[in-house]
Design an enzyme around this catalytic site. Structure first.
Site, mmCIF file in Angstrom:
data_model
loop_
_atom_site.group_PDB
_atom_site.id
_atom_site.type_symbol
_atom_site.label_atom_id
_atom_site.label_comp_id
_atom_site.label_asym_id
_atom_site.label_seq_id
_atom_site.Cartn_x
_atom_site.Cartn_y
_atom_site.Cartn_z
ATOM 1 N N LYS A 37 -61.400 89.263 55.920
ATOM 2 C CA LYS A 37 -62.083 90.291 55.137
ATOM 3 C C LYS A 37 -63.478 89.762 54.807
ATOM 4 C CE LYS A 37 -63.123 93.068 51.518
ATOM 5 N NZ LYS A 37 -64.360 93.001 50.701
ATOM 6 N N SER A 55 -61.392 87.367 51.830
ATOM 7 C CA SER A 55 -62.632 87.592 51.115
ATOM 8 C C SER A 55 -63.188 86.324 50.471
ATOM 9 C CB SER A 55 -62.402 88.706 50.072
ATOM 10 O OG SER A 55 -63.613 89.141 49.518
ATOM 11 N N ASP A 66 -66.738 74.277 57.545
ATOM 12 C CA ASP A 66 -67.983 74.185 58.318
ATOM 13 C C ASP A 66 -68.840 72.996 57.901
ATOM 14 O OD1 ASP A 66 -67.256 76.391 59.720
ATOM 15 O OD2 ASP A 66 -68.953 77.638 59.139
#
Length: 529
Positions: A318, A293, A304
């Site tokens: 999640k 999460s 990224d």
């Protein structure tokens, strides 16, 4: 005869009333034609006509749970009590007397009073045994840990009287403690793991995490930190805002951190404001299969945006956004309304089938069986799951969870069956607690410096022998000499770390444990490149 007629008459009246209610509800439902009224009709029928009495509140709760169980694995219902328990660690505080404690057999032993907390202020110290609360015995009466906590906690400003047994003092000591707000820290460890390399471990993302993190960064920068290992292993997530605020400390202005999007929820972007305090220096994020999460949001953003690299094993996956919906009685529905996406467009959520919570819960076992946890080559991605990082255009993969840049296999050899059974029976924890309790004074006098303890302390053989003997009493034995030899190095390391925790805190615990961690060693190697 008259009584019988009256009884029959009353029964007929209620039967007629029930029939009227059902008829009215049926007619209303037919007019309205909605599934909501169908549900109301069914509940009314059961409440009024079922052969036995029913708990109407539980009936409704079970209906809500049944409805949500057919959706995704993370939409859920919580009772008012469960809501309170869930919110405490995320809110960052609770109200109580302020002690870290453990249970040895059926006695509460204070591990550490919270610094400047209500218990420390009245003189309660590490090693004290709390045996009574408001003149009610809590030791020797088989009272549950939950019941003891309930008695010790209470509204800020209220007083509680505790009876304490202290080593070396014959009489029972009595303290009156005024309860207060007790902070719940979400950061487990902050320390310099090597010269110029800091280590911060975040346990969850709560309302206080960002402030704790800033304080940790400032502390380490003051000690000469230039590079950071951010440990998010076993971090199950928490508040989205906390994750966004943490990621912001590393990223450039307008860098995308995460975005959310759903069927009824339009895309929402979360971006960095450019005011972060750790914009330079190498960053390595540690993850494993229980990193989930909010922790995956931070990990995905750093990966990224090519701000750092990720070391470990594929995270949990999640990536569903839950909106809490408070109900009038204090209960709550957490309903999934959107997905989380990393800056490159990867959906964090791993695949699932609606209503199949069992298969979803077995995912980690399936990963182990497939070889994913021990061999990176066991993880296969379709070309459609390929994405690129935004600056260096490195290949990263979607499909659920964050795949690390550097895979570190799970070492299954250090956790022997013998060790697992000793731990499962709490033998290691209990004997460690007893050892520290019996030797706390001499340990503190001898080891005034943690660095000296880390370098020079060796777990006494007598403690190891006690654990083995206790195991034998409970029919827990190594299969052979080989299993014993494999167990002892990890057992000694665990005991040393636990003793350090009880004498100091969690930073010292991880300082010892991390020296044997393959994931941490790989992170140090990556930073050194």
């Amino acid at each position: 005869m008259i009584t019988k007629r009256l009884t029959v008459g009353v029964f007929s009246f209620f039967l007629s009333l029930s029939s009227f209610l059902i008829y009215s509800s049926t007619a209303y439902a037919q007019r309205m034609g909605g599934p909501l009224h169908k549900l109301q009709y069914a509940e009314m029928a059961v409440t009024n006509l079922y052969v036995d009495s029913v708990n109407e509140n539980k009936l409704v709760e079970d209906a809500i749970r049944g409805m949500l169980s057919k959706l995704d694995p993370h939409s859920s219902y919580s009772t008012p009590k469960e809501v309170k328990e869930l919110r405490e660690p995320l809110d960052g505080n609770f109200e109580g007397i302020g002690v870290q404690f453990n249970m040895m057999e059926d006695t509460l032993i204070v591990i550490q009073p919270v610094t400047n907390g209500p218990s420390e202020r009245v003189g309660i110290i590490a090693g004290d045994r709390i045996i009574s609360v408001n003149d009610t015995a809590i030791a020797g009466v088989k009272m549950s840990k939950e019941e003891i906590m309930k008695r010790l906690r209470g509204p800020k400003g209220t007083k509680v009287k505790v009876g304490v047994v202290r080593s070396g003092i014959r009489d029972i000591l009595s303290f009156t403690v005024r309860r207060d707000k007790i902070p719940v820290h979400s950061i487990d460890a902050v320390y310099m793991i090597r010269p110029e390399i800091g280590f911060i471990r975040i346990g969850n993302f709560s309302a206080t995490t960002h402030q704790e993190f800033l304080e940790g960064l400032e502390k380490l920068k003051g000690e000469g930190m230039k590079h950071l290992i951010l440990d998010l292993q076993e971090n199950g997530g928490g508040y989205l805002k906390a994750a966004v605020d943490i990621a912001n400390e590393f990223l450039q202005k307008d860098d995308l951190i995460v975005y959310t999007e759903g069927r009824r929820a339009p895309r929402t972007d979360y971006t960095a404001n450019g005011n972060g305090i750790f914009m330079d220096g190498k960053v390595v994020v540690l993850v494993d299969g229980y990193t989930a999460s909010a922790a995956e949001i931070v990990t995905g953003a750093i990966q990224d945006q090519d701000r750092g690299v990720v070391v470990g094993r594929r995270s949990f996956g999640k990536g569903l956004v839950q909106r809490p919906i408070d109900l009038p009685d204090g209960s709550m529905v957490r309903l999934t309304i959107a997905h989380y996406y990393t800056p490159s467009g990867r959906c964090i959520q791993k695949p699932y089938k609606n209503g199949d919570a069992k298969d979803y819960a077995m995912d980690m076992l399936n990963r182990l069986k497939s070889g994913e946890l021990t061999n990176a080559d066991s993880v296969h991605f379709a070309d459609s799951l390929k994405f690129e990082t935004l600056r260096e255009h490195r290949t990263v993969y979607g499909g659920g969870g964050i795949m690390p840049d550097y895979f570190v296999p799970l070492d299954t050899t250090i956790y022997t069956r013998f060790h697992r059974e000793l731990a499962a029976k709490s033998i290691i924890i209990q004997q460690n607690l007893r050892f520290v309790d019996n030797h706390r004074k001499e340990l503190k006098e001898k080891w005034t410096s943690f660095e000296d303890f880390k370098q020079g302390f060796e777990v006494p053989q007598s403690l190891v022998d006690t654990i083995i003997a206790d195991g034998e009493k409970q029919q827990i034995k190594p299969r052979d000499e080989g299993e014993m030899e494999k167990t002892l190095p990890y057992l000694r390391l665990q005991l040393k770390a636990l003793i350090a925790r009880d004498l100091w805190d969690m930073s010292e615990y991880y300082s010892i444990f991390n020296e044997s961690s393959a994931i941490v060693k790989k992170a140090l190697e990556v930073i050194g490149q």
